[in-house]
Write a protein that holds these residues in place. Structure first.
Motif, mmCIF file in Angstrom:
data_model
loop_
_atom_site.group_PDB
_atom_site.id
_atom_site.type_symbol
_atom_site.label_atom_id
_atom_site.label_comp_id
_atom_site.label_asym_id
_atom_site.label_seq_id
_atom_site.Cartn_x
_atom_site.Cartn_y
_atom_site.Cartn_z
ATOM 1 N N VAL A 24 0.876 -1.170 0.000
ATOM 2 C CA VAL A 24 0.000 0.000 0.000
ATOM 3 C C VAL A 24 0.912 1.219 0.000
ATOM 4 C CG1 VAL A 24 -1.755 1.283 1.262
ATOM 5 C CG2 VAL A 24 -1.833 -1.224 1.222
ATOM 6 N N PHE A 25 0.721 2.080 -0.984
ATOM 7 C CA PHE A 25 1.555 3.273 -1.110
ATOM 8 C C PHE A 25 0.962 4.440 -0.342
ATOM 9 C CE2 PHE A 25 2.395 0.815 -4.971
ATOM 10 C CZ PHE A 25 3.766 0.657 -4.845
ATOM 11 N N ASN A 26 1.833 5.291 0.178
ATOM 12 C CA ASN A 26 1.443 6.529 0.829
ATOM 13 C C ASN A 26 1.164 7.540 -0.283
ATOM 14 O OD1 ASN A 26 1.265 9.005 2.074
ATOM 15 N ND2 ASN A 26 3.233 8.873 3.117
ATOM 16 N N GLN A 27 -0.098 7.731 -0.609
ATOM 17 C CA GLN A 27 -0.480 8.582 -1.735
ATOM 18 C C GLN A 27 -0.094 10.042 -1.529
ATOM 19 O OE1 GLN A 27 -4.445 7.806 -3.299
ATOM 20 N NE2 GLN A 27 -4.386 5.744 -2.415
ATOM 21 N N ALA A 28 0.185 10.437 -0.291
ATOM 22 C CA ALA A 28 0.566 11.819 0.001
ATOM 23 C C ALA A 28 2.086 12.009 0.012
ATOM 24 C CB ALA A 28 -0.015 12.237 1.349
ATOM 25 N N HIS A 29 2.858 10.961 -0.293
ATOM 26 C CA HIS A 29 4.318 11.064 -0.241
ATOM 27 C C HIS A 29 4.821 12.078 -1.265
ATOM 28 C CE1 HIS A 29 8.552 9.985 -0.228
ATOM 29 N NE2 HIS A 29 8.313 9.395 0.938
ATOM 30 N N SER A 30 5.864 12.817 -0.896
ATOM 31 C CA SER A 30 6.398 13.884 -1.752
ATOM 32 C C SER A 30 6.975 13.368 -3.075
ATOM 33 C CB SER A 30 7.457 14.683 -0.992
ATOM 34 O OG SER A 30 8.543 13.839 -0.621
ATOM 35 N N ILE A 31 7.346 12.106 -3.151
ATOM 36 C CA ILE A 31 7.836 11.554 -4.427
ATOM 37 C C ILE A 31 6.803 11.775 -5.526
ATOM 38 C CG2 ILE A 31 8.251 9.356 -5.646
ATOM 39 C CD1 ILE A 31 9.880 8.444 -3.233
ATOM 40 N N PHE A 32 5.539 11.634 -5.188
ATOM 41 C CA PHE A 32 4.486 11.751 -6.200
ATOM 42 C C PHE A 32 4.265 13.188 -6.665
ATOM 43 C CE2 PHE A 32 3.183 7.754 -3.970
ATOM 44 C CZ PHE A 32 3.530 6.905 -5.007
ATOM 45 N N ASN A 33 4.759 14.167 -5.911
ATOM 46 C CA ASN A 33 4.643 15.561 -6.344
ATOM 47 C C ASN A 33 5.459 15.822 -7.604
ATOM 48 O OD1 ASN A 33 3.045 16.111 -4.126
ATOM 49 N ND2 ASN A 33 4.741 16.874 -2.892
ATOM 50 N N GLY A 34 6.572 15.131 -7.732
ATOM 51 C CA GLY A 34 7.430 15.359 -8.889
ATOM 52 C C GLY A 34 7.402 14.242 -9.915
ATOM 53 N N HIS A 35 6.727 13.158 -9.613
ATOM 54 C CA HIS A 35 6.740 11.983 -10.516
ATOM 55 C C HIS A 35 5.334 11.454 -10.721
ATOM 56 C CE1 HIS A 35 8.180 8.131 -12.192
ATOM 57 N NE2 HIS A 35 9.271 8.807 -12.439
ATOM 58 N N PHE A 36 4.503 12.003 -11.378
ATOM 59 C CA PHE A 36 4.522 13.220 -12.165
ATOM 60 C C PHE A 36 3.373 14.088 -11.705
ATOM 61 C CE2 PHE A 36 6.585 10.089 -14.905
ATOM 62 C CZ PHE A 36 7.740 10.762 -15.250
ATOM 63 N N PRO A 37 3.559 15.413 -11.661
ATOM 64 C CA PRO A 37 2.493 16.301 -11.194
ATOM 65 C C PRO A 37 1.203 16.094 -11.996
ATOM 66 C CG PRO A 37 4.552 17.511 -11.445
ATOM 67 C CD PRO A 37 4.770 16.145 -12.047
ATOM 68 N N GLY A 38 0.115 15.886 -11.281
ATOM 69 C CA GLY A 38 -1.177 15.708 -11.921
ATOM 70 C C GLY A 38 -1.459 14.291 -12.392
ATOM 71 N N GLN A 39 -0.431 13.476 -12.527
ATOM 72 C CA GLN A 39 -0.609 12.080 -12.937
ATOM 73 C C GLN A 39 0.498 11.243 -12.270
ATOM 74 O OE1 GLN A 39 -0.463 11.344 -17.148
ATOM 75 N NE2 GLN A 39 -1.647 9.474 -16.945
ATOM 76 N N PRO A 40 0.429 11.079 -10.943
ATOM 77 C CA PRO A 40 1.517 10.419 -10.206
ATOM 78 C C PRO A 40 1.635 8.930 -10.535
ATOM 79 C CG PRO A 40 -0.335 10.842 -8.749
ATOM 80 C CD PRO A 40 -0.665 11.482 -10.071
ATOM 81 N N VAL A 41 2.878 8.471 -10.620
ATOM 82 C CA VAL A 41 3.176 7.057 -10.800
ATOM 83 C C VAL A 41 4.349 6.683 -9.907
ATOM 84 C CG1 VAL A 41 2.305 6.941 -13.166
ATOM 85 C CG2 VAL A 41 4.712 7.438 -12.780
#
Length: 123
Positions: A24-41
């Motif tokens: 289970v991923f932490n959907q609020a993790h800062s990695i997702f802010n940059g990978h990729f904004p608006g469409q996190p992977v």
């Protein structure tokens, strides 16, 4: 280390030469802010790191990736996905030959690699 901050492990089952669990991923993790904004992977390097961390937990050793014969990213993994990870290994001279995969309804990621103990790290 990504475990507990970026992802958590659920339903871990292990044998002498394999393990399976769900993530289970932490959907609020800062990695997702940059990978990729608006469409996190989930970044590919994080998938490899997750395999490494699960192996380190299994063997109670600090490991490093020595070589990778196969690294296949077959489908994007989003933060909302909860993939099942399956890892098999065989002990080799100086390391572990590893086959790992992430799955949902189909294969998402496959890795065939050699991990070895990191002698430079303090265990």
């Amino acid at each position: 280390m990504l475990k507990t901050d970026f992802y958590t492990v659920h339903e871990l089952q292990s044998t002498h030469e394999s393990m399976s669990c769900s993530l289970v991923f932490n959907q609020a993790h800062s990695i997702f802010n940059g990978h990729f904004p608006g469409q996190p992977v989930v970044p590919g390097v994080c998938m490899i790191q997750i395999v490494r961390e699960l192996l380190e937990q299994q063997f109670d050793k600090t490991l490093r990736l020595r070589s990778a014969a196969q690294v296949k990213f077959l489908r994007l993994i989003t933060p909302a996905d909860e993939p099942v990870v399956h890892i098999e290994w065989k002990e080799t001279a100086g390391g572990y030959a590893v086959n790992a995969g992430f799955k949902l309804d189909a294969d998402l990621f496959k890795l065939s690699a050699i991990f070895e103990q990191d002698r430079s790290a303090a265990d």
